[in-house]
Design a protein around this motif. Structure first.
Motif, mmCIF file in Angstrom:
data_model
loop_
_atom_site.group_PDB
_atom_site.id
_atom_site.type_symbol
_atom_site.label_atom_id
_atom_site.label_comp_id
_atom_site.label_asym_id
_atom_site.label_seq_id
_atom_site.Cartn_x
_atom_site.Cartn_y
_atom_site.Cartn_z
ATOM 1 N N THR A 27 0.851 -1.330 0.045
ATOM 2 C CA THR A 27 0.267 0.127 -0.171
ATOM 3 C C THR A 27 0.935 1.115 -0.171
ATOM 4 O O THR A 27 2.046 1.163 0.293
ATOM 5 N N MET A 28 0.193 2.409 -0.461
ATOM 6 C CA MET A 28 1.198 3.572 -0.213
ATOM 7 C C MET A 28 1.607 4.014 1.283
ATOM 8 O O MET A 28 2.541 4.608 1.594
ATOM 9 N N GLN A 29 0.550 3.497 2.068
ATOM 10 C CA GLN A 29 1.119 3.630 3.632
ATOM 11 C C GLN A 29 2.287 2.888 3.972
ATOM 12 O O GLN A 29 3.230 3.584 4.337
ATOM 13 N N ASP A 30 2.427 1.703 3.556
ATOM 14 C CA ASP A 30 3.774 0.883 3.430
ATOM 15 C C ASP A 30 4.791 1.598 3.016
ATOM 16 O O ASP A 30 6.035 1.682 3.516
ATOM 17 N N ILE A 31 4.653 2.212 2.015
ATOM 18 C CA ILE A 31 5.864 2.973 1.201
ATOM 19 C C ILE A 31 6.157 4.262 2.010
ATOM 20 O O ILE A 31 7.170 4.565 2.418
ATOM 21 N N ALA A 32 5.307 4.997 2.751
ATOM 22 C CA ALA A 32 5.490 6.215 3.117
ATOM 23 C C ALA A 32 6.028 5.839 4.464
ATOM 24 O O ALA A 32 6.880 6.493 5.028
ATOM 25 N N ALA A 33 5.931 4.682 5.217
ATOM 26 C CA ALA A 33 6.426 4.129 6.521
ATOM 27 C C ALA A 33 7.775 3.975 6.341
ATOM 28 O O ALA A 33 8.551 4.045 7.481
#
Lengths: 201, 201
Positions: B17-23
């Motif tokens: 997810t985009m959240q995983d990448i942001a993390a």
């Protein structure tokens, strides 16, 4: 299993649901769930079914010599059994291969298939060395491994970058004739495969 | 792009997810969405980034002769740049390859990469024929195609059935020495690659 094949070709692996499979069969989704826990469980059985079908299909390989049999075997491997859905099915299998690191049951089935391919190939190579058709000093297991890697590469490239496996089929024929055959390596005689390539131009 | 690499290795492609990448980055999910429409858009850029990095990495291939360069090139290709996350990354790329038939942008990037591999390989082979190191009558494009198919096969088998690409590396070295080299086909002399294989036993 036929219904699973059709549903996989239509929907791909990622999007596939039990409902999609039921829609291709005469069974209800409820009946499917009675026999299989879910999609992954059903696909495990499907991979077994493909392996069995492959073994039936290749039980008797035509050809009078080990070299002819090796040619025929890879011809069979690189020719889809159903031309119409070949691309779709190849893609679905590639999706399942990519799931293999996350799913032990898939990995086992795929490894079994890989092993079956290597064993059959190594058998033909060993027979050919025995009869003198193939060069001494060739390692049947190494050669089988090499050819099976080519097979996987052909399937992957066909799905990922639209590079037809026909191309690889031709290369495999040339490899067998020029690298494996005892009379092949320094011969300038056109081989059968070369002749076909010329004819196909 | 570094964050995308890490997130892909950790989560695989399907679950990413985009959240995983942001993390994994110093940017917020909002900032990522400002620059990229979504996961597929970001991954398109990521595939471009990999291609660029690969081209940088292989711009100057060590080796004094075309044959040495061809050996080095495939050595580089079949050696992961980051050993720790090699398996995870290989799996993620295989997932993306399996998505290629459903996603034109992926297919374009992957085709560009495939073409780059073929062109570089064909160049080394053509140079080797020119200098007399490789046999006359070899077709550089066919040979490049064959070797690139092997490369794809090695990556697929490593992910799907846990067959190390080290194995294929050895086979490619032997193929170059015994099938392509002008002095290789009928020679019983141990080659460099054979010597390495012996030493590794």
């Amino acid at each position: 299993m036929e219904a699973t094949y059709c549903a996989l070709c239509k929907h791909g692996y990622a999007e596939l649901t039990m409902q999609d499979i039921a829609a291709e069969s005469t069974k209800s989704k409820g009946t499917l769930h009675y026999h299989f826990e879910g999609k992954q469980d059903l696909l495990e059985s499907f991979l077994e079914y493909i392996l069995d079908r492959f073994e039936e299909r290749t039980e008797t390989i035509p050809g009078e010599t080990p070299s002819e049999k090796l040619h025929e075997f890879f011809d069979e491997l690189l020719t889809p059994s159903d031309e119409d859905s070949a691309e779709e099915f190849r893609t679905a299998i590639l999706e399942i291969k990519a799931q293999s690191p996350y799913n032990e049951a898939y990995r086992e089935r795929l490894s079994e298939f890989d092993r079956a391919l290597r064993d059959r190939t190594a058998g033909f190579v060993a027979d050919g060395i025995e009869t003198g058709e193939f060069r001494d000093g060739i390692d049947p297991d190494e050669t089988a491994d090499f050819l099976v890697t080519l097979f996987h590469g052909a399937q992957t490239r066909a799905a990922a970058v639209d590079r037809s496996p026909e191309h690889t089929k031709q290369s495999v024929h040339e490899y067998i004739d020029s690298t494996l055959r005892a009379d092949g390596s320094s011969s300038e005689e056109p081989t059968v495969a070369d002749g076909e390539a010329e004819a196909g131009k």
